[in-house]
Design a protein around this motif. Sequence first.
Motif, short mmCIF file in Angstrom:
data_model
loop_
_atom_site.label_atom_id
_atom_site.label_comp_id
_atom_site.label_asym_id
_atom_site.label_seq_id
_atom_site.Cartn_x
_atom_site.Cartn_y
_atom_site.Cartn_z
N SER A 50 0.84 -1.20 0.00
CA SER A 50 0.00 0.00 0.00
C SER A 50 0.88 1.25 0.00
O SER A 50 2.05 1.19 0.35
CB SER A 50 -0.90 0.01 1.23
OG SER A 50 -0.09 0.22 2.38
N LEU A 51 0.29 2.36 -0.37
CA LEU A 51 1.04 3.62 -0.39
C LEU A 51 1.55 3.97 1.01
O LEU A 51 2.67 4.45 1.17
CB LEU A 51 0.14 4.74 -0.94
CG LEU A 51 0.81 6.12 -1.03
CD1 LEU A 51 2.05 6.06 -1.92
CD2 LEU A 51 -0.17 7.16 -1.56
N GLU A 52 0.74 3.70 2.03
CA GLU A 52 1.14 4.03 3.40
C GLU A 52 2.45 3.30 3.74
O GLU A 52 3.37 3.88 4.31
CB GLU A 52 0.05 3.61 4.41
CG GLU A 52 -1.20 4.47 4.36
CD GLU A 52 -2.09 4.14 3.16
OE1 GLU A 52 -1.97 3.01 2.62
OE2 GLU A 52 -2.85 5.01 2.72
N VAL A 53 2.48 2.01 3.41
CA VAL A 53 3.66 1.21 3.72
C VAL A 53 4.86 1.74 2.93
O VAL A 53 5.97 1.87 3.46
CB VAL A 53 3.42 -0.28 3.38
CG1 VAL A 53 4.73 -1.06 3.46
CG2 VAL A 53 2.39 -0.86 4.33
N LYS A 54 4.65 2.10 1.69
CA LYS A 54 5.75 2.61 0.86
C LYS A 54 6.31 3.91 1.43
O LYS A 54 7.52 4.11 1.50
CB LYS A 54 5.28 2.83 -0.58
CG LYS A 54 4.98 1.53 -1.31
CD LYS A 54 4.51 1.79 -2.73
CE LYS A 54 4.23 0.47 -3.43
NZ LYS A 54 3.78 0.66 -4.81
N VAL A 55 5.42 4.79 1.82
CA VAL A 55 5.86 6.07 2.39
C VAL A 55 6.58 5.83 3.71
O VAL A 55 7.64 6.41 3.97
CB VAL A 55 4.66 7.02 2.56
CG1 VAL A 55 5.06 8.24 3.38
CG2 VAL A 55 4.13 7.46 1.20
N GLU B 99 0.96 9.47 -8.53
CA GLU B 99 0.70 9.91 -7.14
C GLU B 99 1.64 9.22 -6.16
O GLU B 99 2.08 9.82 -5.17
CB GLU B 99 -0.77 9.65 -6.79
CG GLU B 99 -1.68 10.69 -7.43
CD GLU B 99 -3.16 10.35 -7.27
OE1 GLU B 99 -3.47 9.19 -6.91
OE2 GLU B 99 -4.00 11.24 -7.54
N GLN B 100 1.92 7.96 -6.43
CA GLN B 100 2.83 7.25 -5.52
C GLN B 100 4.23 7.85 -5.58
O GLN B 100 4.87 8.04 -4.54
CB GLN B 100 2.88 5.76 -5.89
CG GLN B 100 1.60 5.02 -5.52
CD GLN B 100 1.72 3.53 -5.61
OE1 GLN B 100 2.77 3.01 -6.02
NE2 GLN B 100 0.67 2.82 -5.24
N ALA C 6 6.63 13.42 -12.22
CA ALA C 6 6.22 13.24 -10.82
C ALA C 6 7.29 13.69 -9.84
O ALA C 6 7.06 13.71 -8.63
CB ALA C 6 5.84 11.80 -10.57
N GLY C 7 8.49 14.02 -10.36
CA GLY C 7 9.49 14.60 -9.46
C GLY C 7 10.75 13.79 -9.24
O GLY C 7 11.52 14.08 -8.33
#
Lengths: 288, 315
Positions: free
Chosen positions: B132-137, B170-171, B209-210
Motif C-alpha cells: 500500500s502507499l502508506e507502507v511505501k511512504v 501519485e505514488q 512526478a518529481g
Amino acid sequence: MSERLAVRKTYKLFIGGAFPRSESGRSYVVNSSKGEFLANASKASRKDARDAVTAARKAFPGWSAATAYNRGQILYRVAEMLEGRRAQFVAELVDADGVGVRKAGELVDAAVDRLVWYAGWSDKIGAIRGSANPVAGPYFNLSSTEPTGVVAVVAPGEGPLLGLISVIAPVIVTGNTCVVVASERAPLPSVTLAEVLATSDLPGGVVNILTGSAAEIAPWLAGHMDVNAIDLTGAGAELAVTCEELAAENLKRVLRPPTAKIDWLADPGTDRMTAFLETKTVWHPIGT
Amino acid sequence: MSTTTTPFAEVAASTSTLRAFLHGLPGVDRVGADARAAMLGTRSIKTTAKRQAIDLAIRMVDLTTLEGADTVGKVRAMCAKAIHPDPTDPSVPAVAAVCVYPDLVATAVQALKGSGVKVASVATAFPSGRSSLEVKVADTELAVAAGASEIDMVIDRGAFLSGDYLTVYEQIAAVKGACGSAHLKVILETGELATYDNVRRASWLAMIAGADFIKTSTGKVSPAATLPVTLVMLEAVRDFLRTAGRKVGVKPAGGIRTTKDAIKYLVLVNETAGPDWLDPDWFRLGASSLLNDLLMQRQKMASGRYAGPDYFTLD
C-alpha cells in the motif's frame, strides 16, 4: 556436370568449447615439411590468450570437482574419438612432419595409447602422491593431491600430435584446466585435435588451443596473474627465460623446457602429472 | 504549456490527461534504437581515454548489495571497499554511493561517515513494489530517518501496465514528498515493461512526478539494464531538460559486469544526453561485481600484465 566446388576448412582457435577466429583477425601461412602451402591458420593475439584464460578459469571449478573416475572416462572418450579420426591425423602428420604413412600411423596409435594410459592414472595418482603421515601427536595426518589451477602450456614444436597429447593429457587428467599454445610450425593437427576434444564430453574451457606465435603469446600467459602454472616444454631457451621471469610475479609453478630432445615415444612417467599438483595436508584430531 | 515550477501540472490532472500526454509521446523505433546502441558499443576507447573512463566509471558506481542474506558485517566490508576500492593503490577514487536495504542504512551511514560516499537505500516494498502507499511512504521515511541521502523506489508496474498512470504518478509524488532533501531515484524495472514505448512513457511519468534520477532495474528481473533501454531513457532526460528545464540523472543497474560494458554506457551517455551527464551527479552505474573488473583493468593498464581476481576482495 559442373565440377564440384572444394569445401576448404577454416582453421580456427579453440576457446571455451567454441571455435572463434582470432580477435585480431590475423592468420598465417602453414607450409608442409616440404615447403608446400597447406592452409592459413589463425594467428592468436594476447587478447585471445586472455579470453582463453577466462574460459579456463571458468571451467576449473567444475572440472576439478568432477570425480577422478569421470575425468578418466572422458579422457578415454577422447582416445576413442581420436581413433575414429585416425586416417585424418595420419594424412596431417605426413604433411606436417614429412614422415611416411606407416610411421605416421604409429605416431597416431601412440597418441591414442598415451591418452588411454593417462586416463588410467586419473584415480591412481592420488594413491602415489597422497599419504597418511605419521605424526607425534593425537592426530590423523593426511596429505592429498589437488590440481594447481589454470595451466598455460607451450606445446613442443616437434611432435604436432603425440607431443601435444603428451603435454595436455597429464595436465587435465588431475583436474587442471589449460591454455595451450600449439606448435607454430605445424598447428593443423592441434586444430583437428580441438575438434576431437569438442566431441568428447570434455567440458568447454578445460582445454583451450591457440595457434600462432609462441614468442608473442607465451609472455602474456606467463605474466597473467590468473594463471597458476606454466609448462615451457616448447619454448626456446631465450623465451623460457623471459617467461620464467614474468611467471615469478605471482609465483607460478614453472616446468622448464627439457635440456635434451624428448623422445615422445618413450614411457613418459608421472613427472608431468605431478608437476601440476598441490599437496593439501589435513590434521584431524583423534578422539574427543 | 504553463511556466510555473511544475510545468506539467495540468498533465497530471487526471488519468485521461496523463494518458493523452504519455501516449502522445513519439514512438520509439525499436530497430533503430537497437542498431544505434549496438553501433555506439563498437567505439574503441583505448589508452589514456580508457584510463580516464575507468576512473570515471569507478566514481559512478553505486556499490550495491541487496540480498536477503546481507549482514551488518557484509555492509561494513562493502563500505570499506567503497571508500578505498583498491587498498593497495591510493590513487583509485572512491565510488559514488553504496546501496542497501533500509534496515542497513544506519550501519552504512556510520561506516561511511566523513568519506563523501553517499548512502542510497531501496524503499517502497522493493523489489516488487506490491504494497500500500502508506507502507511505501513509511518505508521511505524509515530509510531517510536512518540517514539515507538517496532513495531508490520502485514503481507499481502492475498499475503502469494496466494504464493506471495516475496511481503511479501519485505514488512517486508521495514518496518524493517523504524523501525531504534526499534524492529520489525511480526504478522503472524496464525488464517488465515489455516495449521501448513503455520505457519512454515511464521515464516521462517519473520525471513529471518529481524523480531526480530514473533507474532501469532492480537487478532482480532479467533482462536488467540494456544499452538500448538506457538509450531511450537518456533521450528522455535530454528532452525533459529542454522541455521542462530540469535536469534528471540516469542509472542503469543490473547486468553490467565488465569494464567493456561500463565504457559502452559512458559512450552512450556522451553521444545521447551529452558530456554534461558524464558526472557521478547525473549518471550512476548500479553494480557489484563490475567494480572488481574495473580495478583489474586499471591494474592491467598500470602494470602491463593481466590481473587476476585472486588479488581483489570477494564480494
